[in-house]
Motif scaffolding. Structure first.
Motif, PDB file in Angstrom:
ATOM      1  N   PRO A  43      34.333  60.183  53.251  1.00  0.00           N
ATOM      2  CA  PRO A  43      34.730  58.806  53.520  1.00  0.00           C
ATOM      3  C   PRO A  43      34.485  58.506  54.993  1.00  0.00           C
ATOM      4  O   PRO A  43      34.639  59.387  55.850  1.00  0.00           O
ATOM      5  N   THR A  44      34.127  57.282  55.288  1.00  0.00           N
ATOM      6  CA  THR A  44      33.744  56.942  56.658  1.00  0.00           C
ATOM      7  C   THR A  44      34.852  57.257  57.652  1.00  0.00           C
ATOM      8  O   THR A  44      34.580  57.687  58.778  1.00  0.00           O
ATOM      9  N   TRP A  45      36.107  57.108  57.247  1.00  0.00           N
ATOM     10  CA  TRP A  45      37.212  57.364  58.182  1.00  0.00           C
ATOM     11  C   TRP A  45      37.251  58.823  58.639  1.00  0.00           C
ATOM     12  O   TRP A  45      37.795  59.124  59.703  1.00  0.00           O
ATOM     13  N   ALA A  46      36.648  59.711  57.836  1.00  0.00           N
ATOM     14  CA  ALA A  46      36.684  61.134  58.168  1.00  0.00           C
ATOM     15  C   ALA A  46      35.317  61.668  58.561  1.00  0.00           C
ATOM     16  O   ALA A  46      35.110  62.877  58.570  1.00  0.00           O
ATOM     17  N   SER A  47      34.393  60.804  58.925  1.00  0.00           N
ATOM     18  CA  SER A  47      33.017  61.252  59.092  1.00  0.00           C
ATOM     19  C   SER A  47      32.599  61.514  60.538  1.00  0.00           C
ATOM     20  O   SER A  47      31.724  62.341  60.783  1.00  0.00           O
ATOM     21  N   LEU A  97      39.498  64.555  62.353  1.00  0.00           N
ATOM     22  CA  LEU A  97      39.667  63.908  61.058  1.00  0.00           C
ATOM     23  C   LEU A  97      38.805  64.573  59.985  1.00  0.00           C
ATOM     24  O   LEU A  97      39.216  64.698  58.832  1.00  0.00           O
ATOM     25  N   ARG A  98      37.618  65.013  60.375  1.00  0.00           N
ATOM     26  CA  ARG A  98      36.739  65.676  59.415  1.00  0.00           C
ATOM     27  C   ARG A  98      37.385  66.957  58.907  1.00  0.00           C
ATOM     28  O   ARG A  98      37.408  67.220  57.697  1.00  0.00           O
ATOM     29  N   GLU A 133      60.116  70.843  50.450  1.00  0.00           N
ATOM     30  CA  GLU A 133      60.895  69.806  51.122  1.00  0.00           C
ATOM     31  C   GLU A 133      60.461  69.596  52.567  1.00  0.00           C
ATOM     32  O   GLU A 133      60.256  68.453  53.009  1.00  0.00           O
ATOM     33  N   VAL A 134      60.300  70.685  53.321  1.00  0.00           N
ATOM     34  CA  VAL A 134      59.926  70.555  54.727  1.00  0.00           C
ATOM     35  C   VAL A 134      58.543  69.928  54.859  1.00  0.00           C
ATOM     36  O   VAL A 134      58.327  69.030  55.686  1.00  0.00           O
ATOM     37  N   GLY A 135      57.608  70.388  54.042  1.00  0.00           N
ATOM     38  CA  GLY A 135      56.261  69.844  54.111  1.00  0.00           C
ATOM     39  C   GLY A 135      56.205  68.363  53.781  1.00  0.00           C
ATOM     40  O   GLY A 135      55.517  67.590  54.454  1.00  0.00           O
ATOM     41  N   VAL A 136      56.940  67.962  52.757  1.00  0.00           N
ATOM     42  CA  VAL A 136      56.957  66.545  52.377  1.00  0.00           C
ATOM     43  C   VAL A 136      57.689  65.720  53.425  1.00  0.00           C
ATOM     44  O   VAL A 136      57.264  64.616  53.779  1.00  0.00           O
ATOM     45  N   PHE A 137      58.786  66.252  53.948  1.00  0.00           N
ATOM     46  CA  PHE A 137      59.518  65.521  54.988  1.00  0.00           C
ATOM     47  C   PHE A 137      58.647  65.315  56.218  1.00  0.00           C
ATOM     48  O   PHE A 137      58.616  64.225  56.800  1.00  0.00           O
ATOM     49  N   GLU A 138      57.930  66.351  56.635  1.00  0.00           N
ATOM     50  CA  GLU A 138      57.042  66.208  57.788  1.00  0.00           C
ATOM     51  C   GLU A 138      56.039  65.082  57.571  1.00  0.00           C
ATOM     52  O   GLU A 138      55.848  64.217  58.436  1.00  0.00           O
ATOM     53  N   ARG A 139      55.407  65.083  56.414  1.00  0.00           N
ATOM     54  CA  ARG A 139      54.376  64.082  56.171  1.00  0.00           C
ATOM     55  C   ARG A 139      54.977  62.686  56.048  1.00  0.00           C
ATOM     56  O   ARG A 139      54.372  61.703  56.486  1.00  0.00           O
ATOM     57  N   LEU A 140      56.172  62.580  55.485  1.00  0.00           N
ATOM     58  CA  LEU A 140      56.827  61.277  55.396  1.00  0.00           C
ATOM     59  C   LEU A 140      57.128  60.744  56.792  1.00  0.00           C
ATOM     60  O   LEU A 140      56.895  59.559  57.083  1.00  0.00           O
ATOM     61  N   VAL A 141      57.627  61.601  57.665  1.00  0.00           N
ATOM     62  CA  VAL A 141      57.934  61.181  59.037  1.00  0.00           C
ATOM     63  C   VAL A 141      56.662  60.783  59.776  1.00  0.00           C
ATOM     64  O   VAL A 141      56.606  59.737  60.445  1.00  0.00           O
ATOM     65  N   LEU A 142      55.613  61.586  59.655  1.00  0.00           N
ATOM     66  CA  LEU A 142      54.370  61.288  60.362  1.00  0.00           C
ATOM     67  C   LEU A 142      53.731  60.006  59.837  1.00  0.00           C
ATOM     68  O   LEU A 142      53.168  59.221  60.616  1.00  0.00           O
ATOM     69  N   GLU A 143      53.798  59.782  58.540  1.00  0.00           N
ATOM     70  CA  GLU A 143      53.271  58.528  57.997  1.00  0.00           C
ATOM     71  C   GLU A 143      54.055  57.345  58.554  1.00  0.00           C
ATOM     72  O   GLU A 143      53.498  56.276  58.811  1.00  0.00           O
ATOM     73  N   GLY A 144      55.354  57.525  58.744  1.00  0.00           N
ATOM     74  CA  GLY A 144      56.154  56.457  59.339  1.00  0.00           C
ATOM     75  C   GLY A 144      55.751  56.184  60.774  1.00  0.00           C
ATOM     76  O   GLY A 144      55.660  55.025  61.190  1.00  0.00           O
ATOM     77  N   PHE A 145      55.482  57.239  61.539  1.00  0.00           N
ATOM     78  CA  PHE A 145      55.031  57.049  62.917  1.00  0.00           C
ATOM     79  C   PHE A 145      53.642  56.418  62.961  1.00  0.00           C
ATOM     80  O   PHE A 145      53.300  55.737  63.922  1.00  0.00           O
ATOM     81  N   GLN A 146      52.849  56.631  61.931  1.00  0.00           N
ATOM     82  CA  GLN A 146      51.492  56.091  61.905  1.00  0.00           C
ATOM     83  C   GLN A 146      51.476  54.583  61.723  1.00  0.00           C
ATOM     84  O   GLN A 146      50.496  53.924  62.102  1.00  0.00           O
ATOM     85  N   GLY A 184      51.079  50.964  61.921  1.00  0.00           N
ATOM     86  CA  GLY A 184      50.583  50.137  63.009  1.00  0.00           C
ATOM     87  C   GLY A 184      49.629  50.847  63.951  1.00  0.00           C
ATOM     88  O   GLY A 184      49.111  50.239  64.884  1.00  0.00           O
ATOM     89  N   LEU A 185      49.412  52.135  63.729  1.00  0.00           N
ATOM     90  CA  LEU A 185      48.531  52.931  64.581  1.00  0.00           C
ATOM     91  C   LEU A 185      47.468  53.604  63.713  1.00  0.00           C
ATOM     92  O   LEU A 185      47.445  53.435  62.499  1.00  0.00           O
ATOM     93  N   SER A 186      46.598  54.383  64.335  1.00  0.00           N
ATOM     94  CA  SER A 186      45.608  55.128  63.575  1.00  0.00           C
ATOM     95  C   SER A 186      46.154  56.504  63.231  1.00  0.00           C
ATOM     96  O   SER A 186      46.958  57.075  63.977  1.00  0.00           O
ATOM     97  N   TRP A 187      45.690  57.043  62.089  1.00  0.00           N
ATOM     98  CA  TRP A 187      46.113  58.395  61.719  1.00  0.00           C
ATOM     99  C   TRP A 187      45.585  59.398  62.725  1.00  0.00           C
ATOM    100  O   TRP A 187      46.206  60.432  62.977  1.00  0.00           O
ATOM    101  N   ARG A 188      44.448  59.115  63.334  1.00  0.00           N
ATOM    102  CA  ARG A 188      43.884  60.000  64.361  1.00  0.00           C
ATOM    103  C   ARG A 188      44.876  60.203  65.507  1.00  0.00           C
ATOM    104  O   ARG A 188      45.040  61.318  66.018  1.00  0.00           O
ATOM    105  N   THR A 189      45.550  59.135  65.907  1.00  0.00           N
ATOM    106  CA  THR A 189      46.524  59.209  66.993  1.00  0.00           C
ATOM    107  C   THR A 189      47.668  60.143  66.627  1.00  0.00           C
ATOM    108  O   THR A 189      48.089  60.991  67.425  1.00  0.00           O
ATOM    109  N   VAL A 190      48.167  60.015  65.396  1.00  0.00           N
ATOM    110  CA  VAL A 190      49.277  60.853  64.952  1.00  0.00           C
ATOM    111  C   VAL A 190      48.834  62.303  64.796  1.00  0.00           C
ATOM    112  O   VAL A 190      49.523  63.232  65.228  1.00  0.00           O
ATOM    113  N   LEU A 191      47.673  62.494  64.205  1.00  0.00           N
ATOM    114  CA  LEU A 191      47.190  63.847  63.946  1.00  0.00           C
ATOM    115  C   LEU A 191      47.003  64.624  65.247  1.00  0.00           C
ATOM    116  O   LEU A 191      47.305  65.816  65.319  1.00  0.00           O
TER     117      LEU A 191
END
Length: 211
Positions: free
Chosen positions: A27-31, A36-37, A51-64, A66-73
């Motif tokens: 996908p272009t977003w990961a190219s 990101l790739r 639980e920990v893995g899902v909680f981490e991703r839920l929190v990071l998605e919340g921080f994302q 209005g921003l780009s996933w690249r910034t969070v990653l």
């Protein structure tokens, strides 16, 4: 095993797909960005149930939001250090002093509302676990999120067909909000569901979803 493609074998590419310099279609977003790739190739869409893995991703998605996933990653390691490895119990015990500490930490995203929501989401996660009864529904966050797995995956064939919401992500968002979670809108929840393997929103034609 992924087989590299050539320009002649993949043309014309659908909107949202890119033939990368290693011969793989992504996908272009990961190219174009190596971070990101690597994330797309090795992590995105692979199942996460704990639980920990899902909680981490839920929190990071919340921080994302209005921003780009690249910034969070790029800040993921700093987030893990700042949020106690995303242990729900430890984050749930954070105090006002911790909020001030996080709000002045230049290594993470210093959005006070998102920081406060991460803490309240940890408390909601712990409350769900401590009051859960397997005979009446999920007993931890991972089980709850996975209980909204769609019967069928979408099969977008271009960027324009990639959904931003699904009925299941709308229902999950409502369920989480009713349980006290924040920054869990339907679009954010679909991003979470796709990232941890609950639903496949990849465009048909990538090296990970060739057909």
């Amino acid at each position: 095993m992924n087989t590299p493609l050539t320009q002649s074998t993949v043309l014309p590419l659908a909107s949202g797909l890119t033939l990368c310099d290693d011969g793989l279609v992504r996908p272009t977003w990961a190219s174009h960005d190596e971070l990101l790739r690597s994330y797309y190739d090795a992590e995105w869409g692979l199942p996460v149930h704990d639980e920990v893995g899902v909680f981490e991703r839920l929190v990071l998605e919340g921080f994302q939001a209005g921003l780009s996933w690249r910034t969070v990653l790029a800040k993921r390691g700093a987030f893990r250090a700042a949020f106690a490895g995303f242990s729900p119990d430890r984050v749930a015990a954070f105090t006002g002093d911790d909020i001030e500490r996080l709000s002045t930490n230049p290594e993470i995203i210093r959005n006070r509302r998102k920081i406060e929501s991460a803490i309240s989401n940890a408390r909601a996660t712990v409350a769900m676990r401590s009051t859960g009864d397997s005979s009446h529904g999920p007993t931890h966050l991972g089980e709850l999120v996975w209980s909204y797995r769609p019967t069928c995956d979408p099969h977008p064939r271009s960027q324009g067909e990639v959904p931003t919401q699904l009925p299941e992500s709308v229902a999950l968002a409502k369920d989480l909000k009713d349980r006290g979670f924040r920054f869990v809108g339907p679009t954010t929840m679909l991003a979470l569901m796709a990232a941890i393997g609950i639903v496949n929103t990849d465009i048909v034609g990538t090296h990970r979803r060739p057909a």
